[in-house]
Design a protein around this motif. Structure first.
Motif, PDB file in Angstrom:
ATOM      1  N   ARG A   1       3.258   3.356   5.573  1.00  0.00           N
ATOM      2  CA  ARG A   1       2.440   2.932   4.428  1.00  0.00           C
ATOM      3  C   ARG A   1       1.073   2.413   4.900  1.00  0.00           C
ATOM      4  O   ARG A   1       0.023   2.779   4.327  1.00  0.00           O
ATOM      5  N   ARG A   2       1.076   1.557   5.964  1.00  0.00           N
ATOM      6  CA  ARG A   2      -0.194   1.038   6.463  1.00  0.00           C
ATOM      7  C   ARG A   2      -1.054   2.155   7.063  1.00  0.00           C
ATOM      8  O   ARG A   2      -2.287   2.130   6.924  1.00  0.00           O
ATOM      9  N   ARG A   3      -0.422   3.116   7.681  1.00  0.00           N
ATOM     10  CA  ARG A   3      -1.193   4.233   8.211  1.00  0.00           C
ATOM     11  C   ARG A   3      -1.873   5.009   7.079  1.00  0.00           C
ATOM     12  O   ARG A   3      -3.066   5.332   7.146  1.00  0.00           O
ATOM     13  N   HIS A   4      -1.100   5.283   6.034  1.00  0.00           N
ATOM     14  CA  HIS A   4      -1.654   6.011   4.887  1.00  0.00           C
ATOM     15  C   HIS A   4      -2.744   5.187   4.207  1.00  0.00           C
ATOM     16  O   HIS A   4      -3.807   5.722   3.828  1.00  0.00           O
TER      17      HIS A   4
ATOM     18  N   GLU B   1      -5.963   5.275   6.202  1.00  0.00           N
ATOM     19  CA  GLU B   1      -6.683   6.547   6.031  1.00  0.00           C
ATOM     20  C   GLU B   1      -7.476   6.530   4.722  1.00  0.00           C
ATOM     21  O   GLU B   1      -8.631   6.971   4.665  1.00  0.00           O
ATOM     22  N   ILE B   2      -6.839   6.008   3.662  1.00  0.00           N
ATOM     23  CA  ILE B   2      -7.534   5.928   2.369  1.00  0.00           C
ATOM     24  C   ILE B   2      -8.750   5.008   2.478  1.00  0.00           C
ATOM     25  O   ILE B   2      -9.853   5.329   1.984  1.00  0.00           O
TER      26      ILE B   2
ATOM     27  N   LEU C   1     -10.902  -2.998   5.576  1.00  0.00           N
ATOM     28  CA  LEU C   1      -9.521  -2.756   5.116  1.00  0.00           C
ATOM     29  C   LEU C   1      -8.809  -1.766   6.034  1.00  0.00           C
ATOM     30  O   LEU C   1      -7.606  -1.891   6.288  1.00  0.00           O
ATOM     31  N   SER C   2      -9.552  -0.792   6.507  1.00  0.00           N
ATOM     32  CA  SER C   2      -8.969   0.195   7.412  1.00  0.00           C
ATOM     33  C   SER C   2      -8.508  -0.468   8.701  1.00  0.00           C
ATOM     34  O   SER C   2      -7.424  -0.171   9.225  1.00  0.00           O
TER      35      SER C   2
ATOM     36  N   GLN D   1      -0.288  -1.624  10.966  1.00  0.00           N
ATOM     37  CA  GLN D   1       0.485  -0.418  11.307  1.00  0.00           C
ATOM     38  C   GLN D   1       1.036  -0.533  12.723  1.00  0.00           C
ATOM     39  O   GLN D   1       2.211  -0.232  12.970  1.00  0.00           O
ATOM     40  N   ALA D   2       0.204  -0.984  13.654  1.00  0.00           N
ATOM     41  CA  ALA D   2       0.634  -1.136  15.052  1.00  0.00           C
ATOM     42  C   ALA D   2       1.736  -2.183  15.169  1.00  0.00           C
ATOM     43  O   ALA D   2       2.700  -2.021  15.933  1.00  0.00           O
TER      44      ALA D   2
END
Length: 217
Positions: free
Chosen positions: A73-76, A79-80, A89-90, A97-98
């Motif tokens: 979810r954090r990876r997606h 990307e957004i 935010l990215s 994510q890590a």
């Protein structure tokens, strides 16, 4: 006085239990029964440990999959945010994510370890149950041997004793006593018979003499 009596009674009771315990410990079947009870208790503990290990494994698996889901979810989301130009935010999304990926890896390792531990516990549990079955079989064998020993002892007593429960050596003495009494009775009978015959002969002689006297007169 009552206190002294109670102390004496307790001492006698303690001695009784001590003797009973020693007799119990000297009996192989009693020892095996005690060991069986202890082993059955250990088997029950092992069963509970396996259930706890299964719960632990399931918990590791659930947490692992949740961490993987959050990492995806954090990876997606990163990307957004990157496409939208929201670099702050990215960066947050990539950092979390890590963290989730690292957490997922630790949980995966914990899950795999719990699986290996569960397999080992289940293997030991099966061994314990088989050993317990062997012990029950051994108990039956010992009970059979005990029955044979008891029966042989009873048969030996029967062989050594008469049908009246009299030891063989005493029975011989009794038989000798009867023999002596029988001989004594026979001797007394012979003597009585001898006396009777002599008495009869004396009567006959007396009759003859009486008859001769009458003829002469």
């Amino acid at each position: 006085m009552n206190t002294l009596f109670e102390k004496i009674k307790q001492a006698i009771k303690d001695d009784f239990y001590e003797v009973a315990e020693k007799q119990k410990q000297s009996n192989p079947i009693s020892l095996l029964n005690q060991y069986l009870r202890e082993s059955e208790a250990e088997v029950k503990k092992a069963s509970k440990l396996i259930e706890r290990q299964k719960l632990l494994k399931d918990e590791f698996y659930k947490e692992w999959k949740q961490a993987e889901t959050m990492a995806d979810r954090r990876r997606h989301q990163g990307e957004i945010a990157l496409e939208a130009g929201a670099e702050d935010l990215s960066e947050i999304a990539l950092r979390e994510q890590a963290q989730y990926e690292e957490r997922a890896e630790r949980l995966k390792q914990g899950y795999e370890n719990s699986m290996n531990q569960l397999e080992e516990l289940e293997h030991k549990y099966r061994e314990m149950k088989l050993k317990l079955k062997d012990m029950h079989m051994k108990r039956l064998e010992l009970m059979g041997q005990e029955n044979i020993v008891i029966m042989k002892n009873k048969m030996n007593r029967v062989l050594k004793e008469s049908e009246f429960g009299i030891p063989a050596e005493n029975l011989e003495n009794i038989e000798k006593l009867f023999d002596r009494e029988e001989k004594k009775a026979n001797d007394e009978y012979d003597i009585s018979l001898f006396d009777a015959r002599i008495q009869q002969l004396a009567k006959e002689i007396n009759k003859q003499e009486t008859g001769e006297l009458r003829n002469n007169s």
